[in-house]
Design an enzyme around this catalytic site. Structure first.
Site, short mmCIF file in Angstrom:
data_model
loop_
_atom_site.label_atom_id
_atom_site.label_comp_id
_atom_site.label_asym_id
_atom_site.label_seq_id
_atom_site.Cartn_x
_atom_site.Cartn_y
_atom_site.Cartn_z
N GLY A 6 0.84 -1.20 0.00
CA GLY A 6 0.00 0.00 0.00
C GLY A 6 0.87 1.24 0.00
N GLU A 42 -4.74 7.66 -1.72
CA GLU A 42 -3.76 8.46 -2.50
C GLU A 42 -2.61 8.94 -1.60
OE1 GLU A 42 -4.81 10.70 -5.83
OE2 GLU A 42 -6.60 9.52 -6.25
N ILE A 86 -9.19 -0.87 -5.60
CA ILE A 86 -9.17 -0.12 -6.85
C ILE A 86 -10.51 0.61 -7.06
CG2 ILE A 86 -8.75 -0.22 -9.34
CD1 ILE A 86 -6.35 -0.97 -7.34
#
Ligand code: CAA
Length: 384
Positions: free
Chosen positions: A131, A363, A157
């Protein structure tokens, strides 16, 4: 306000605000319950030019600047964070990566339908055991004549189920660290490519988050994005733009929670007057407004640097870090200000609180943003 927005930027903001509040907002709460993907809204957003805003018109986009994009994204997030995350991934990390690294042929085939909103795209970097540290990913792409054979599993995803094409990173050279990672444009429908587990999430429930599974999936060699070994750089530069987008989503949700709090504290009466008359409440309102304004300025500043084509990695991480932490505080306060009602599904602040929780995670976590910011400060020659 520090930023003098242009007529065009203000016009885009006001057009998206009207669309978002009229079309996206009324069904957001229902979508949160049913987890229905906002396909119809996204189609309309494509028609309005919101799915490839920063892409030039010859590739199906709007040719808008980043400031207009973040203003628009905030407006969508204000009404529905699930819809905004799909818009965010599509615009930045998918469309901009193809614009920057794709061949003319790839742009015609993939970017045009993506930027015009005809199809949804996804970006697959994360894996079950990779990750924050994407260099440790184990998906492989082995060259076999004019194809690459992909094997591995990608996790978390965004739009995994609803997308038609995915940018997938995989190792083409397992001994070369980040320089051994490549990126591929992988359309749905290829043999050996399937959607796995669909996550049941706390927030952003109308946006699907899935595993993608590659089992001897043969991808034509012409689908490589950039050159062999460019995958990590493509991911990192895509995430720079993506992180300004997370700041914009954070701002939109925080403003929605703030506006709801103002409405509620004005209307709610205790001890013989509106609770907004009590100093303890007023100070909270002042702090919330100040935090929101600080996040807005950081977001606009990072976007303006990107538009001026300056290096904006540090500012994107600062904007993402500050705004995502801010919205978690604001939405928690919004619930507190709503008292017991804030804890029920009858008020939207409960949804805002759940939706905002992932903003400090996806993100790049807040911890990763601090690594990016401090690394860049310490390696800057002016600080040595
Ligand atoms: N732009 C372009 N290239 C970059 C870059 C950037 N912003 N940052 C780094 N690079 C390049 C460097 O130049 C270097 O390349 P060379 O060696 O060829 O010069 C290479 O990448 C490695 O750089 P670092 O040594 O700085 O990298 P690192 O390994 O020390 O640290 C990290 C990298 C910042 C920790 C990075 O791994 C990272 O950002 N991790 C978090 C991953 C992440 O954000 N995952 C989110 C998943 S995507 C998602 O959530 C999308 C979604 O669906 C919503």
């Amino acid at each position: 306000m520090l930023f003098n927005l242009t007529e065009e930027q203000l016009m885009i903001q006001s057009m998206v605000r009207e669309f978002s509040r009229k079309v996206v907002a009324p069904t957001a709460s229902e979508r949160d319950k049913t987890k229905e993907f906002p396909a119809k809204n996204l189609k309309q957003m494509g028609e309005l030019g919101l799915m490839g805003m920063m892409i030039p018109p010859e590739y199906g986009g709007e040719g808008a600047d980043t400031i207009s994009y973040v203003l628009a994204l905030s407006e969508i997030a204000y009404s529905c964070a699930s819809t905004s995350v799909v818009m965010s991934v599509q615009n930045s990390i998918v469309c901009e990566s193809i614009l920057k690294f794709g061949t003319e042929e790839q742009k015609k085939r993939f970017l045009v339908p993506l930027a015009s909103g005809e199809i949804i795209g996804a970006f697959a970097l994360t894996e079950p055991d990779a990750g924050s540290d994407p260099v440790s990913q184990t998906t492989t792409a082995k060259k076999d004549k004019d194809e690459y054979i992909l094997n591995g599993t990608k996790r978390f995803i965004t739009s995994g189920q609803n997308c038609k094409v995915v940018i997938v990173t995989a190792k083409t050279d397992e001994s070369a660290g980040h320089r051994g990672i490549s990126a591929f444009l992988v359309p749905k429908g290829l043999a050996g490519f399937s959607v796995g587990h669909v996550e049941d999430k706390m927030g952003l429930r109308a946006s699907d988050t899935t595993d993608l599974i590659f089992e001897n999936c043969r991808v034509p060699a012409e689908n490589i994005l950039g050159k062999e070994g460019d995958g990590f750089k493509i991911a990192m530069s895509g995430l720079d733009g993506g992180r300004i987008g997370i700041a914009a989503q954070s701002l939109g949700v925080a403003e929605a929670a703030f506006d709801a709090s103002i409405r509620y504290t004005r209307q709610r009466k205790q001890f013989g007057c509106s609770i907004s008359k009590h100093q303890g409440i007023r100070w909270q309102i002042a702090d919330m407004a100040t935090q929101i304004e600080a996040a807005r300025q950081l977001m606009l500043s990072a976007a303006a640097m990107k538009d001026r084509k300056e290096k904006f990695t540090t500012q994107a991480s600062m904007a993402k870090l500050f705004a995502s932490e801010m919205v978690n505080q604001i939405t928690a306060r919004a619930i507190q200000l709503h008292g017991g009602y804030g804890f029920t599904k009858d008020y939207d602040v409960e949804r805002y609180y759940r939706d905002a929780r992932v903003f400090t995670i996806y993100e790049g976590t807040s911890e990763i943003q601090r690594i990016v910011i401090s690394n860049n400060i310490l390696k800057d020659k002016r600080n040595q």
